[in-house]
Design a protein around this motif. Structure first.
Motif, PDB file in Angstrom:
ATOM      1  N   VAL A   6       0.849  -1.189   0.000  1.00  0.00           N
ATOM      2  CA  VAL A   6       0.000   0.000   0.000  1.00  0.00           C
ATOM      3  C   VAL A   6       0.886   1.240   0.000  1.00  0.00           C
ATOM      4  O   VAL A   6       1.748   1.412   0.867  1.00  0.00           O
ATOM      5  CB  VAL A   6      -0.942   0.023   1.225  1.00  0.00           C
ATOM      6  N   TYR A   7       0.667   2.100  -1.009  1.00  0.00           N
ATOM      7  CA  TYR A   7       1.423   3.338  -1.150  1.00  0.00           C
ATOM      8  C   TYR A   7       0.468   4.517  -1.002  1.00  0.00           C
ATOM      9  O   TYR A   7      -0.614   4.524  -1.597  1.00  0.00           O
ATOM     10  CB  TYR A   7       2.083   3.413  -2.529  1.00  0.00           C
ATOM     11  N   GLY A   8       0.880   5.504  -0.223  1.00  0.00           N
ATOM     12  CA  GLY A   8       0.010   6.634   0.048  1.00  0.00           C
ATOM     13  C   GLY A   8       0.513   7.945  -0.519  1.00  0.00           C
ATOM     14  O   GLY A   8       1.721   8.234  -0.492  1.00  0.00           O
ATOM     15  N   TYR A   9      -0.417   8.723  -1.091  1.00  0.00           N
ATOM     16  CA  TYR A   9      -0.174  10.098  -1.519  1.00  0.00           C
ATOM     17  C   TYR A   9      -1.250  10.971  -0.890  1.00  0.00           C
ATOM     18  O   TYR A   9      -2.152  10.470  -0.197  1.00  0.00           O
ATOM     19  CB  TYR A   9      -0.281  10.216  -3.053  1.00  0.00           C
ATOM     20  N   GLN A  10      -1.179  12.246  -1.136  1.00  0.00           N
ATOM     21  CA  GLN A  10      -2.228  13.130  -0.661  1.00  0.00           C
ATOM     22  C   GLN A  10      -3.541  12.764  -1.349  1.00  0.00           C
ATOM     23  O   GLN A  10      -3.627  12.699  -2.575  1.00  0.00           O
ATOM     24  CB  GLN A  10      -1.874  14.583  -0.965  1.00  0.00           C
ATOM     25  N   ASN A  11      -4.541  12.465  -0.576  1.00  0.00           N
ATOM     26  CA  ASN A  11      -5.915  12.177  -1.032  1.00  0.00           C
ATOM     27  C   ASN A  11      -6.105  10.815  -1.688  1.00  0.00           C
ATOM     28  O   ASN A  11      -7.216  10.486  -2.112  1.00  0.00           O
ATOM     29  CB  ASN A  11      -6.431  13.252  -2.002  1.00  0.00           C
ATOM     30  N   ILE A  12      -5.053   9.996  -1.767  1.00  0.00           N
ATOM     31  CA  ILE A  12      -5.211   8.724  -2.462  1.00  0.00           C
ATOM     32  C   ILE A  12      -4.187   7.710  -1.964  1.00  0.00           C
ATOM     33  O   ILE A  12      -3.054   8.058  -1.622  1.00  0.00           O
ATOM     34  CB  ILE A  12      -5.075   8.913  -3.989  1.00  0.00           C
ATOM     35  N   ALA A  13      -4.623   6.430  -1.887  1.00  0.00           N
ATOM     36  CA  ALA A  13      -3.723   5.325  -1.554  1.00  0.00           C
ATOM     37  C   ALA A  13      -3.939   4.200  -2.549  1.00  0.00           C
ATOM     38  O   ALA A  13      -5.076   3.923  -2.954  1.00  0.00           O
ATOM     39  CB  ALA A  13      -3.963   4.833  -0.128  1.00  0.00           C
ATOM     40  N   PHE A  14      -2.848   3.560  -2.970  1.00  0.00           N
ATOM     41  CA  PHE A  14      -2.890   2.477  -3.949  1.00  0.00           C
ATOM     42  C   PHE A  14      -2.516   1.162  -3.274  1.00  0.00           C
ATOM     43  O   PHE A  14      -1.467   1.073  -2.629  1.00  0.00           O
ATOM     44  CB  PHE A  14      -1.891   2.732  -5.082  1.00  0.00           C
ATOM     45  N   GLU A  15      -3.344   0.153  -3.449  1.00  0.00           N
ATOM     46  CA  GLU A  15      -2.961  -1.206  -3.068  1.00  0.00           C
ATOM     47  C   GLU A  15      -2.451  -1.891  -4.333  1.00  0.00           C
ATOM     48  O   GLU A  15      -3.177  -2.005  -5.325  1.00  0.00           O
ATOM     49  CB  GLU A  15      -4.146  -1.980  -2.492  1.00  0.00           C
ATOM     50  N   VAL A  16      -1.204  -2.350  -4.300  1.00  0.00           N
ATOM     51  CA  VAL A  16      -0.540  -2.857  -5.494  1.00  0.00           C
ATOM     52  C   VAL A  16      -0.197  -4.330  -5.308  1.00  0.00           C
ATOM     53  O   VAL A  16       0.340  -4.737  -4.272  1.00  0.00           O
ATOM     54  CB  VAL A  16       0.742  -2.041  -5.791  1.00  0.00           C
ATOM     55  N   MET A  17      -0.507  -5.122  -6.335  1.00  0.00           N
ATOM     56  CA  MET A  17      -0.215  -6.547  -6.313  1.00  0.00           C
ATOM     57  C   MET A  17       1.246  -6.804  -6.672  1.00  0.00           C
ATOM     58  O   MET A  17       1.955  -5.915  -7.119  1.00  0.00           O
ATOM     59  CB  MET A  17      -1.155  -7.274  -7.286  1.00  0.00           C
ATOM     60  N   LYS A  18       1.682  -8.055  -6.494  1.00  0.00           N
ATOM     61  CA  LYS A  18       3.084  -8.399  -6.756  1.00  0.00           C
ATOM     62  C   LYS A  18       3.459  -8.208  -8.222  1.00  0.00           C
ATOM     63  O   LYS A  18       4.623  -7.976  -8.549  1.00  0.00           O
ATOM     64  CB  LYS A  18       3.346  -9.845  -6.337  1.00  0.00           C
ATOM     65  N   ASN A  19       2.476  -8.307  -9.125  1.00  0.00           N
ATOM     66  CA  ASN A  19       2.767  -8.142 -10.551  1.00  0.00           C
ATOM     67  C   ASN A  19       2.795  -6.681 -10.980  1.00  0.00           C
ATOM     68  O   ASN A  19       2.978  -6.378 -12.157  1.00  0.00           O
ATOM     69  CB  ASN A  19       1.752  -8.917 -11.399  1.00  0.00           C
ATOM     70  N   GLY A  20       2.609  -5.766 -10.022  1.00  0.00           N
ATOM     71  CA  GLY A  20       2.690  -4.344 -10.329  1.00  0.00           C
ATOM     72  C   GLY A  20       1.375  -3.709 -10.740  1.00  0.00           C
ATOM     73  O   GLY A  20       1.325  -2.511 -11.029  1.00  0.00           O
ATOM     74  N   TYR A  21       0.292  -4.488 -10.761  1.00  0.00           N
ATOM     75  CA  TYR A  21      -1.013  -3.930 -11.113  1.00  0.00           C
ATOM     76  C   TYR A  21      -1.761  -3.480  -9.859  1.00  0.00           C
ATOM     77  O   TYR A  21      -1.556  -4.003  -8.764  1.00  0.00           O
ATOM     78  CB  TYR A  21      -1.847  -4.956 -11.886  1.00  0.00           C
ATOM     79  N   ILE A  22      -2.639  -2.508 -10.047  1.00  0.00           N
ATOM     80  CA  ILE A  22      -3.395  -1.932  -8.934  1.00  0.00           C
ATOM     81  C   ILE A  22      -4.557  -2.849  -8.560  1.00  0.00           C
ATOM     82  O   ILE A  22      -5.326  -3.270  -9.434  1.00  0.00           O
ATOM     83  CB  ILE A  22      -3.942  -0.547  -9.311  1.00  0.00           C
ATOM     84  N   ALA A  23      -4.683  -3.180  -7.296  1.00  0.00           N
ATOM     85  CA  ALA A  23      -5.794  -3.996  -6.811  1.00  0.00           C
ATOM     86  C   ALA A  23      -6.958  -3.119  -6.371  1.00  0.00           C
ATOM     87  O   ALA A  23      -8.106  -3.355  -6.766  1.00  0.00           O
ATOM     88  CB  ALA A  23      -5.342  -4.902  -5.668  1.00  0.00           C
ATOM     89  N   THR A  24      -6.663  -2.131  -5.547  1.00  0.00           N
ATOM     90  CA  THR A  24      -7.705  -1.183  -5.106  1.00  0.00           C
ATOM     91  C   THR A  24      -7.106   0.220  -5.011  1.00  0.00           C
ATOM     92  O   THR A  24      -5.875   0.380  -4.871  1.00  0.00           O
ATOM     93  CB  THR A  24      -8.292  -1.550  -3.721  1.00  0.00           C
ATOM     94  N   ILE A  25      -7.998   1.183  -5.075  1.00  0.00           N
ATOM     95  CA  ILE A  25      -7.620   2.583  -4.839  1.00  0.00           C
ATOM     96  C   ILE A  25      -8.539   3.122  -3.758  1.00  0.00           C
ATOM     97  O   ILE A  25      -9.757   2.949  -3.845  1.00  0.00           O
ATOM     98  CB  ILE A  25      -7.731   3.403  -6.129  1.00  0.00           C
ATOM     99  N   THR A  26      -7.960   3.730  -2.746  1.00  0.00           N
ATOM    100  CA  THR A  26      -8.735   4.354  -1.688  1.00  0.00           C
ATOM    101  C   THR A  26      -8.597   5.868  -1.787  1.00  0.00           C
ATOM    102  O   THR A  26      -7.480   6.397  -1.845  1.00  0.00           O
ATOM    103  CB  THR A  26      -8.261   3.869  -0.301  1.00  0.00           C
ATOM    104  N   LEU A  27      -9.729   6.542  -1.841  1.00  0.00           N
ATOM    105  CA  LEU A  27      -9.774   8.000  -1.979  1.00  0.00           C
ATOM    106  C   LEU A  27     -10.235   8.608  -0.666  1.00  0.00           C
ATOM    107  O   LEU A  27     -11.179   8.114  -0.035  1.00  0.00           O
ATOM    108  CB  LEU A  27     -10.727   8.401  -3.096  1.00  0.00           C
ATOM    109  N   PHE A  28      -9.614   9.671  -0.262  1.00  0.00           N
ATOM    110  CA  PHE A  28      -9.968  10.337   0.992  1.00  0.00           C
ATOM    111  C   PHE A  28      -9.584  11.807   0.889  1.00  0.00           C
ATOM    112  O   PHE A  28      -8.992  12.238  -0.114  1.00  0.00           O
ATOM    113  CB  PHE A  28      -9.261   9.674   2.181  1.00  0.00           C
ATOM    114  N   GLN A  29      -9.923  12.571   1.885  1.00  0.00           N
ATOM    115  CA  GLN A  29      -9.522  13.972   1.955  1.00  0.00           C
ATOM    116  C   GLN A  29      -8.465  14.117   3.027  1.00  0.00           C
ATOM    117  O   GLN A  29      -8.720  13.863   4.187  1.00  0.00           O
ATOM    118  CB  GLN A  29     -10.726  14.875   2.256  1.00  0.00           C
TER     119      GLN A  29
END
Length: 404
Positions: A380-403
């Motif tokens: 899980v990688y976090g940025y401002q307003n968004i977090a990415f859950e990334v699988m081992k193959n480098g593809y995105i599994a989920t995106i979490t949006l927040f303020q």
């Protein structure tokens, strides 16, 4: 490759089932164009028939090859387009294991050989087919349906240059038996068969106004915009607003305490298993919406890509999001560069996300334990307003949006 536990009962011996053949439409309960989740639902509704199921996909590059659901005991499989996850092709690869009913007649299975003469008698006259010299296969085409017949080497001269007399019979009085049946959408006019002809099959067009795989445009820190229904769901909206715009949720459940909250120094509340926040689950849109338990306002969105190889696969329809973030000057990515290379979609790999958003530092490791998640941990990688859950193959599994 995944395999269901074997469960067999009387009356479902190998090759004993009979499925209705619908040229250009489907076979049995499986219809061309159906989402993969609907196919799994049909399988789960009839566990005594579909008791051995293999699911095959290309783990390293899941968008390069079909997702295939195979029924080895019944000799057929379903091919799903890896991007849309809709059924594009049905192939009966062992015709002796599956009996097909067309109108009031049966063909295939252990007792009714699907010979060239039998196929021609049942389905009627058609144009001469195509002979593949390299494979030694002659393919006969009907609208939305094709039959492949192996031709012995001593009789290949009978099949050259389209000069085949139908129905095909060899000089010794025998007739070939089909080795593969393909069922496909015929609206595009393409002929689908074995080899390279298999790649020509595509899922039928979606009906006008369908919300399946509609683009969901994301404005970071602000809202979601659904492009087909034109709904706008902003942060801070209440449950009544969401019901009005998206309809009744597929499910509602109370949120467990976020295991990542320990990293927040500003939140010192005691931890319990559950908190007051709750989710609206829209499985058919690939979307979860989290409401604050005290204010009853939206505080998070979770968007799912539904890739195979993730613990949530088949729980959600894929969310076809397009993320328009903001750079430091406040301009949207589309304004900075109008090409889709600057947008983040379910096809965007993590390395490209970093090129767009910049490096965000170390990832947190997320795992549900090997018992409940056989696919292992994600990052899980976090940025401002968004977090990415990334699988081992480098593809995105989920995106979490927040303020933030």
């Amino acid at each position: 490759m995944l395999q269901r536990p074997r469960r067999r009962c009387e009356g479902t011996a190998m090759g004993a089932i009979v499925l209705d053949l619908r040229p250009g439409l489907g076979i049995g309960p499986f219809s061309l164009g159906m989402p993969i989740s609907e196919a799994f639902a049909q399988i789960e509704n009839q566990p005594n028939i579909y008791d051995v199921v293999h699911v095959k996909y290309y783990d390293e590059e899941p968008l390069k090859l079909d997702i295939v659901i195979s029924f080895p005991d019944h000799g057929f499989h379903l091919r799903f387009d890896p991007w849309s996850q809709r059924l594009r092709l049905i192939e009966i690869y062992d015709v002796k294991r599956l009996q097909m009913r067309y109108s009031t007649s049966l063909i295939g299975g252990p007792s009714t050989l699907a010979t060239f003469v039998a196929v021609y008698a049942l389905f009627g006259p058609t144009y001469p087919g195509i002979f593949d010299k390299e494979r030694g296969i002659y393919t006969l085409f009907y609208p939305g349906l094709s039959f492949a017949f192996p031709i012995p080497s001593q009789y290949t001269d009978c099949c050259h240059d389209g000069g085949v007399e139908l129905p095909l019979e060899f000089p010794d009085g025998t007739t070939p038996v089909t080795c593969r049946v393909s069922i496909y959408d015929s609206s595009s006019g393409k002929k689908v068969g074995v080899g390279s002809l298999m790649d020509k099959a595509s899922a039928p067009p979606l009906p006008s106004g369908s919300i399946y795989m509609e683009e969901v445009h994301v404005k970071l820190g602000e809202e979601l915009h659904f492009t087909v229904g034109t709904q706008h769901i902003p942060f801070g909206a209440c449950p009544q607003d969401v019901w009005t715009e998206l309809g009744r949720p597929c499910g509602i459940h109370q949120k467990q305490v976020d295991p990542m909250v320990i990293h927040s120094a500003s939140d010192l509340r005691p931890r319990t298993t559950l908190c007051g926040d709750y989710f609206y689950n829209y499985f058919t849109r690939g979307l979860d919406i989290l409401f604050d338990g005290q204010t009853h306002k939206i505080k998070k969105f979770v968007l799912h890509t539904n890739y195979p190889g993730h613990a949530d696969f088949n729980s959600y329809i894929k969310c076809n999001f397009v993320i328009h973030g903001s750079d430091s000057a406040g301009e949207s990515f589309q304004e900075v560069n109008n090409s889709k290379q600057r947008a983040i979609t379910p096809s965007t790999k993590w390395e490209h996300v970093k090129e767009i958003l910049g490096d965000c530092g170390r990832a947190a490791i997320q795992t549900q334990g090997s018992a409940s998640n056989p696919f292992g941990s994600t990052l899980v990688y976090g940025y401002q307003n968004i977090a990415f859950e990334v699988m081992k193959n480098g593809y995105i599994a989920t995106i979490t949006l927040f303020q933030s």
